[in-house]
Design a protein around this motif. Structure first.
Motif, PDB file in Angstrom:
ATOM      1  N   TRP A 113      29.557  42.638  27.962  1.00 45.49           N
ATOM      2  CA  TRP A 113      29.969  43.245  29.234  1.00 45.49           C
ATOM      3  C   TRP A 113      29.420  42.447  30.419  1.00 45.49           C
ATOM      4  O   TRP A 113      30.134  42.195  31.398  1.00 45.49           O
ATOM      5  N   VAL A 114      28.156  42.013  30.353  1.00 49.02           N
ATOM      6  CA  VAL A 114      27.543  41.232  31.433  1.00 49.02           C
ATOM      7  C   VAL A 114      28.319  39.941  31.663  1.00 49.02           C
ATOM      8  O   VAL A 114      28.630  39.567  32.800  1.00 49.02           O
ATOM      9  N   ARG A 115      28.640  39.226  30.583  1.00 53.54           N
ATOM     10  CA  ARG A 115      29.364  37.962  30.724  1.00 53.54           C
ATOM     11  C   ARG A 115      30.714  38.166  31.405  1.00 53.54           C
ATOM     12  O   ARG A 115      31.114  37.372  32.260  1.00 53.54           O
ATOM     13  N   PHE A 116      31.400  39.242  31.021  1.00 55.50           N
ATOM     14  CA  PHE A 116      32.708  39.478  31.630  1.00 55.50           C
ATOM     15  C   PHE A 116      32.569  40.015  33.050  1.00 55.50           C
ATOM     16  O   PHE A 116      33.368  39.685  33.928  1.00 55.50           O
ATOM     17  N   ARG A 117      31.560  40.813  33.285  1.00 61.78           N
ATOM     18  CA  ARG A 117      31.290  41.312  34.638  1.00 61.78           C
ATOM     19  C   ARG A 117      31.106  40.152  35.605  1.00 61.78           C
ATOM     20  O   ARG A 117      31.597  40.180  36.739  1.00 61.78           O
ATOM     21  N   ASP A 118      30.382  39.106  35.152  1.00 61.93           N
ATOM     22  CA  ASP A 118      30.062  37.954  35.997  1.00 61.93           C
ATOM     23  C   ASP A 118      31.029  36.782  35.789  1.00 61.93           C
ATOM     24  O   ASP A 118      30.700  35.644  36.133  1.00 61.93           O
ATOM     25  N   ARG A 119      32.207  37.063  35.233  1.00 62.07           N
ATOM     26  CA  ARG A 119      33.122  35.970  34.848  1.00 62.07           C
ATOM     27  C   ARG A 119      33.504  35.058  36.006  1.00 62.07           C
ATOM     28  O   ARG A 119      33.795  33.880  35.799  1.00 62.07           O
ATOM     29  N   LYS A 120      33.508  35.576  37.237  1.00 67.40           N
ATOM     30  CA  LYS A 120      33.906  34.770  38.395  1.00 67.40           C
ATOM     31  C   LYS A 120      32.697  34.155  39.112  1.00 67.40           C
ATOM     32  O   LYS A 120      32.858  33.436  40.100  1.00 67.40           O
ATOM     33  N   GLU A 121      31.508  34.463  38.590  1.00 70.37           N
ATOM     34  CA  GLU A 121      30.281  33.966  39.218  1.00 70.37           C
ATOM     35  C   GLU A 121      29.827  32.671  38.541  1.00 70.37           C
ATOM     36  O   GLU A 121      30.086  32.456  37.359  1.00 70.37           O
ATOM     37  N   PRO A 122      29.122  31.814  39.273  1.00 74.35           N
ATOM     38  CA  PRO A 122      28.534  30.621  38.643  1.00 74.35           C
ATOM     39  C   PRO A 122      27.291  31.006  37.859  1.00 74.35           C
ATOM     40  O   PRO A 122      26.886  32.175  37.839  1.00 74.35           O
ATOM     41  N   CYS A 123      26.671  30.054  37.236  1.00 74.54           N
ATOM     42  CA  CYS A 123      25.432  30.299  36.502  1.00 74.54           C
ATOM     43  C   CYS A 123      24.383  30.859  37.463  1.00 74.54           C
ATOM     44  O   CYS A 123      24.182  30.341  38.565  1.00 74.54           O
ATOM     45  N   ILE A 124      23.740  31.942  37.067  1.00 77.48           N
ATOM     46  CA  ILE A 124      22.743  32.585  37.913  1.00 77.48           C
ATOM     47  C   ILE A 124      21.581  31.656  38.228  1.00 77.48           C
ATOM     48  O   ILE A 124      20.901  31.807  39.251  1.00 77.48           O
ATOM     49  N   ASP A 125      21.383  30.663  37.403  1.00 74.57           N
ATOM     50  CA  ASP A 125      20.216  29.793  37.516  1.00 74.57           C
ATOM     51  C   ASP A 125      20.530  28.523  38.318  1.00 74.57           C
ATOM     52  O   ASP A 125      19.960  28.284  39.390  1.00 74.57           O
ATOM     53  N   CYS A 126      21.477  27.709  37.817  1.00 75.43           N
ATOM     54  CA  CYS A 126      21.728  26.403  38.437  1.00 75.43           C
ATOM     55  C   CYS A 126      22.915  26.414  39.398  1.00 75.43           C
ATOM     56  O   CYS A 126      23.113  25.452  40.139  1.00 75.43           O
ATOM     57  N   GLY A 127      23.716  27.469  39.376  1.00 81.04           N
ATOM     58  CA  GLY A 127      24.847  27.555  40.298  1.00 81.04           C
ATOM     59  C   GLY A 127      26.070  26.774  39.867  1.00 81.04           C
ATOM     60  O   GLY A 127      27.063  26.726  40.581  1.00 81.04           O
ATOM     61  N   ARG A 128      26.026  26.160  38.670  1.00 84.91           N
ATOM     62  CA  ARG A 128      27.184  25.398  38.195  1.00 84.91           C
ATOM     63  C   ARG A 128      28.177  26.310  37.482  1.00 84.91           C
ATOM     64  O   ARG A 128      27.849  27.413  37.064  1.00 84.91           O
ATOM     65  N   ARG A 129      29.377  25.788  37.354  1.00 87.13           N
ATOM     66  CA  ARG A 129      30.429  26.483  36.615  1.00 87.13           C
ATOM     67  C   ARG A 129      30.851  25.621  35.438  1.00 87.13           C
ATOM     68  O   ARG A 129      30.975  24.413  35.573  1.00 87.13           O
ATOM     69  N   ALA A 130      31.077  26.263  34.300  1.00 89.24           N
ATOM     70  CA  ALA A 130      31.548  25.525  33.127  1.00 89.24           C
ATOM     71  C   ALA A 130      33.062  25.414  33.204  1.00 89.24           C
ATOM     72  O   ALA A 130      33.751  26.336  33.652  1.00 89.24           O
ATOM     73  N   GLY A 131      33.582  24.287  32.752  1.00 89.43           N
ATOM     74  CA  GLY A 131      35.023  24.063  32.851  1.00 89.43           C
ATOM     75  C   GLY A 131      35.859  25.075  32.105  1.00 89.43           C
ATOM     76  O   GLY A 131      36.497  25.933  32.692  1.00 89.43           O
ATOM     77  N   ALA A 132      35.855  24.985  30.782  1.00 91.89           N
ATOM     78  CA  ALA A 132      36.683  25.889  29.988  1.00 91.89           C
ATOM     79  C   ALA A 132      35.817  26.698  29.035  1.00 91.89           C
ATOM     80  O   ALA A 132      36.174  26.950  27.906  1.00 91.89           O
ATOM     81  N   GLY A 133      34.662  27.106  29.489  1.00 95.91           N
ATOM     82  CA  GLY A 133      33.742  27.833  28.629  1.00 95.91           C
ATOM     83  C   GLY A 133      34.248  29.215  28.278  1.00 95.91           C
ATOM     84  O   GLY A 133      34.953  29.854  29.051  1.00 95.91           O
ATOM     85  N   SER A 134      33.856  29.671  27.102  1.00 92.05           N
ATOM     86  CA  SER A 134      34.274  30.992  26.652  1.00 92.05           C
ATOM     87  C   SER A 134      33.287  32.043  27.138  1.00 92.05           C
ATOM     88  O   SER A 134      32.089  31.828  27.126  1.00 92.05           O
TER      89      SER A 134
END
Length: 232
Positions: A113-134
């Motif tokens: 649920w947390v992963r899907f809740r934050d699906r539009k957010e970048p990594c809480i730590d480094c601020g990066r986004r994964a390209g096609a991550g699941s």
């Protein structure tokens, strides 16, 4: 002067009733004949040829299509039996689950649920986004700011868990300072300080863990349904 009695009319009435019965029977026969001669489409989806049923229960146009339907029915019964068996096995396993198993089930549902809740957010730590991550594993974890090892009472606290790149969630992948900065940016300094000061123990019973697991699964289901209907 006495009137003579009316003559009996039973014979004409019987004749009329008999004739009416014959007409009804004739209509039923005609209706059955029309139904027999009516063309139906073959129940096999890849065929759908029109045919006249030799018997009311026949839904196939040829022996080949009859075989296809019979095999499909057998397969459906096999799948139903397999589903029932899996359900029975699951119910049996549930009886032997330890509390730790229920904690793991709840953690899995909560993290999804947390992963899907934050699906539009970048990594809480480094601020990066994964390209096609699941969002079901892939490049992402549900990272705990205050770890489950040192703060087990906060393992299900929504203030403490965020979508995080796997690399950042591994030993040596991040620093406490960068993680804290990301959490402050997300929920605010006051909420982070309140979280850090929260030492109230949480001891969940098995029934509570089962209910929480169902709760987070339902939350995830609701989020996904809302995402599917949301405009692009």
């Amino acid at each position: 002067m006495r009137r003579s009695p009316m003559p009996p009319r039973s014979a004409p009435m019987k004749a009329n009733a008999f004739a009416r019965g014959e007409r009804i029977e004739a209509r039923e026969i005609a209706k059955a004949k029309v139904e027999r001669e009516k063309k139906h489409k073959c129940a096999v989806r890849t065929c759908r040829a029109e045919f006249v049923r030799p018997q009311p229960f026949v839904t196939w146009c040829s022996p080949e299509c009859g075989t296809v339907l019979a095999l499909a029915k057998i397969e459906k019964q096999r799948q139903a039996a397999g589903k029932a068996e899996r359900k029975s096995d699951k119910e049996k396993l549930e009886k032997f689950k330890r509390r730790a198993d229920h904690v793991a089930d709840c953690q899995k549902a909560f993290n999804a649920w947390v992963r899907f809740r934050d699906r539009k957010e970048p990594c809480i730590d480094c601020g990066r986004r994964a390209g096609a991550g699941s969002l079901t594993g892939g490049d992402w974890d549900a990272g705990h700011y205050l770890s489950r090892g040192s703060h087990p009472h906060l393992r299900f606290d929504v203030r403490n868990v965020f979508k995080q790149l796997k690399g950042c969630n591994r030993p040596g992948g991040t620093t406490a300072a960068s993680f804290r900065a990301g959490v402050i940016a997300r929920i605010g300094l006051a909420a982070v300080e309140a979280l850090e000061a929260d030492n109230e123990p949480r001891k969940y019973s098995v029934d509570q863990l089962i209910a929480m697991t169902a709760h987070y699964k339902q939350l995830l289901k609701n989020l996904k349904a809302a995402a599917d209907t949301a405009p692009a």
